[in-house]
Design a protein around this motif. Sequence first.
Motif, PDB file in Angstrom:
ATOM      1  N   VAL A  70      36.590   0.286  26.041  1.00 16.03           N
ATOM      2  CA  VAL A  70      37.962  -0.224  25.954  1.00 16.03           C
ATOM      3  C   VAL A  70      37.962  -1.647  26.509  1.00 16.03           C
ATOM      4  N   SER A  71      38.951  -2.406  26.110  1.00 15.55           N
ATOM      5  CA  SER A  71      39.071  -3.790  26.565  1.00 15.55           C
ATOM      6  C   SER A  71      39.747  -3.836  27.937  1.00 15.55           C
ATOM      7  N   VAL A  72      39.243  -4.695  28.820  1.00 16.13           N
ATOM      8  CA  VAL A  72      39.773  -4.804  30.185  1.00 16.13           C
ATOM      9  C   VAL A  72      40.189  -6.253  30.449  1.00 16.13           C
ATOM     10  N   ASN A  73      41.427  -6.433  30.833  1.00 16.17           N
ATOM     11  CA  ASN A  73      41.946  -7.766  31.158  1.00 16.17           C
ATOM     12  C   ASN A  73      42.833  -7.691  32.390  1.00 16.17           C
ATOM     13  N   LEU A  74      42.877  -8.785  33.123  1.00 14.92           N
ATOM     14  CA  LEU A  74      43.790  -8.852  34.254  1.00 14.92           C
ATOM     15  C   LEU A  74      45.164  -9.296  33.766  1.00 14.92           C
ATOM     16  N   GLU A  75      46.202  -8.660  34.312  1.00 16.57           N
ATOM     17  CA  GLU A  75      47.584  -9.050  34.030  1.00 16.57           C
ATOM     18  C   GLU A  75      48.243  -9.253  35.385  1.00 16.57           C
ATOM     19  N   GLU A  76      48.357 -10.512  35.751  1.00 17.86           N
ATOM     20  CA  GLU A  76      48.714 -10.846  37.128  1.00 17.86           C
ATOM     21  C   GLU A  76      47.711 -10.152  38.044  1.00 17.86           C
ATOM     22  N   GLU A  77      48.173  -9.311  38.982  1.00 20.37           N
ATOM     23  CA  GLU A  77      47.201  -8.679  39.872  1.00 20.37           C
ATOM     24  C   GLU A  77      46.738  -7.313  39.369  1.00 20.37           C
ATOM     25  N   TYR A  78      47.216  -6.899  38.189  1.00 20.44           N
ATOM     26  CA  TYR A  78      46.885  -5.568  37.702  1.00 20.44           C
ATOM     27  C   TYR A  78      45.877  -5.614  36.551  1.00 20.44           C
ATOM     28  N   ILE A  79      45.432  -4.435  36.144  1.00 20.90           N
ATOM     29  CA  ILE A  79      44.349  -4.322  35.162  1.00 20.90           C
ATOM     30  C   ILE A  79      44.887  -3.670  33.893  1.00 20.90           C
ATOM     31  N   ARG A  80      44.881  -4.412  32.812  1.00 24.06           N
ATOM     32  CA  ARG A  80      45.375  -3.854  31.548  1.00 24.06           C
ATOM     33  C   ARG A  80      44.195  -3.367  30.717  1.00 24.06           C
ATOM     34  N   ILE A  81      44.296  -2.135  30.282  1.00 24.71           N
ATOM     35  CA  ILE A  81      43.266  -1.513  29.452  1.00 24.71           C
ATOM     36  C   ILE A  81      43.833  -1.349  28.048  1.00 24.71           C
ATOM     37  N   SER A  82      43.089  -1.866  27.059  1.00 24.03           N
ATOM     38  CA  SER A  82      43.558  -1.864  25.671  1.00 24.03           C
ATOM     39  C   SER A  82      42.509  -1.232  24.768  1.00 24.03           C
ATOM     40  N   PRO A  83      42.928  -0.725  23.615  1.00 24.80           N
ATOM     41  CA  PRO A  83      41.960  -0.189  22.662  1.00 24.80           C
ATOM     42  C   PRO A  83      40.974  -1.281  22.228  1.00 24.80           C
ATOM     43  N   TRP A  84      39.702  -0.917  22.099  1.00 27.56           N
ATOM     44  CA  TRP A  84      38.691  -1.861  21.600  1.00 27.56           C
ATOM     45  C   TRP A  84      38.567  -1.632  20.102  1.00 27.56           C
ATOM     46  N   THR A  85      39.004  -2.620  19.323  1.00 28.17           N
ATOM     47  CA  THR A  85      38.996  -2.459  17.873  1.00 28.17           C
ATOM     48  C   THR A  85      38.101  -3.485  17.178  1.00 28.17           C
ATOM     49  N   GLU A  86      37.484  -4.356  17.970  1.00 26.05           N
ATOM     50  CA  GLU A  86      36.626  -5.374  17.366  1.00 26.05           C
ATOM     51  C   GLU A  86      35.219  -4.805  17.174  1.00 26.05           C
ATOM     52  N   ILE A  87      34.309  -5.666  16.726  1.00 22.99           N
ATOM     53  CA  ILE A  87      32.913  -5.258  16.578  1.00 22.99           C
ATOM     54  C   ILE A  87      32.396  -4.747  17.922  1.00 22.99           C
ATOM     55  N   ASP A  88      31.669  -3.661  17.877  1.00 24.54           N
ATOM     56  CA  ASP A  88      31.054  -3.140  19.098  1.00 24.54           C
ATOM     57  C   ASP A  88      29.896  -4.072  19.473  1.00 24.54           C
ATOM     58  N   PRO A  89      29.985  -4.750  20.622  1.00 27.29           N
ATOM     59  CA  PRO A  89      28.951  -5.733  20.979  1.00 27.29           C
ATOM     60  C   PRO A  89      27.577  -5.098  21.196  1.00 27.29           C
ATOM     61  N   ARG A  90      27.523  -3.811  21.374  1.00 28.17           N
ATOM     62  CA  ARG A  90      26.232  -3.141  21.603  1.00 28.17           C
ATOM     63  C   ARG A  90      25.506  -2.850  20.308  1.00 28.17           C
ATOM     64  N   THR A  91      26.261  -2.671  19.223  1.00 27.17           N
ATOM     65  CA  THR A  91      25.650  -2.306  17.944  1.00 27.17           C
ATOM     66  C   THR A  91      25.803  -3.403  16.881  1.00 27.17           C
ATOM     67  N   GLY A  92      26.744  -4.331  17.105  1.00 29.24           N
ATOM     68  CA  GLY A  92      27.008  -5.359  16.103  1.00 29.24           C
ATOM     69  C   GLY A  92      27.742  -4.804  14.893  1.00 29.24           C
ATOM     70  N   GLN A  93      28.284  -3.602  15.042  1.00 28.68           N
ATOM     71  CA  GLN A  93      28.974  -2.954  13.928  1.00 28.68           C
ATOM     72  C   GLN A  93      30.383  -2.544  14.339  1.00 28.68           C
ATOM     73  N   LYS A  94      31.136  -2.111  13.332  1.00 24.93           N
ATOM     74  CA  LYS A  94      32.476  -1.592  13.603  1.00 24.93           C
ATOM     75  C   LYS A  94      32.348  -0.383  14.533  1.00 24.93           C
ATOM     76  N   PRO A  95      33.221  -0.289  15.542  1.00 24.30           N
ATOM     77  CA  PRO A  95      33.127   0.847  16.464  1.00 24.30           C
ATOM     78  C   PRO A  95      33.291   2.182  15.733  1.00 24.30           C
ATOM     79  N   TRP A  96      32.572   3.191  16.202  1.00 29.94           N
ATOM     80  CA  TRP A  96      32.655   4.512  15.555  1.00 29.94           C
ATOM     81  C   TRP A  96      34.020   5.154  15.755  1.00 29.94           C
ATOM     82  N   TRP A  97      34.784   4.733  16.782  1.00 23.23           N
ATOM     83  CA  TRP A  97      36.063   5.368  17.085  1.00 23.23           C
ATOM     84  C   TRP A  97      37.234   4.702  16.387  1.00 23.23           C
ATOM     85  N   VAL A  98      36.986   3.641  15.628  1.00 24.10           N
ATOM     86  CA  VAL A  98      38.067   2.931  14.934  1.00 24.10           C
ATOM     87  C   VAL A  98      38.174   3.431  13.494  1.00 24.10           C
TER      88      VAL A  98
END
Length: 177
Positions: A149-177
């Motif tokens: 999942v995608s992790v970003n800071l939002e002010e002092e908190y941590i926003r977790i978002s669905p990862w829908t881009e290319i999976d950086p580990r495989t270079g392919q579309k994620p299997w869960w998308v």
Amino acid sequence: MSESISLESPSISRRQLLNFLTGAVVATTTGTLLYPAAKFFVTPTEMGKDGSILAKDINGNLIPASQILVEPPGTRALVAGLAAEPTYLTVQSDGTLHTWGIVDNCTHLGCTFPWNPNDNQFQCPCHGSRYDADGRVIRGPAPLPLKIVSVNLEEEYIRISPWTEIDPRTGQKPWWV
Ligand code: FES
């Protein structure tokens, strides 16, 4: 049609709950446990329109990033993520959070698993699957890399978002998308 935000808690199956509770016990012996065992409620104000959510701690409260970043590099902090899935966040060597989190759900049959800092692996206790620090399968029977999942800071908190881009580990579309 107007948009609406459900006030219902995310559904969680008995199997998911049992898996989580099992994993939580193990995680307390291997790393920082921040995820609440009995709190799955997510208030609408914490949810983004993209399905994102703010990470919570063991008391069901939003987690300031500083609460995790005081831990040493390499720490895997288990927090409540998307759809109440326990999710590992990684403290990097430069003192920041890794830009992706790893969902604590084995791709074999869905068990939760601890981080083993000595072997630098996630090791599933159910049937022996092992994953490297980025969630790639090292040893089966797990058939697929761990969901991220995608992790970003939002002010002092941590926003977790669905990862829908290319999976950086495989270079392919994620299997869960
Ligand atoms: Fe993890 Fe089977 S559920 S190895």
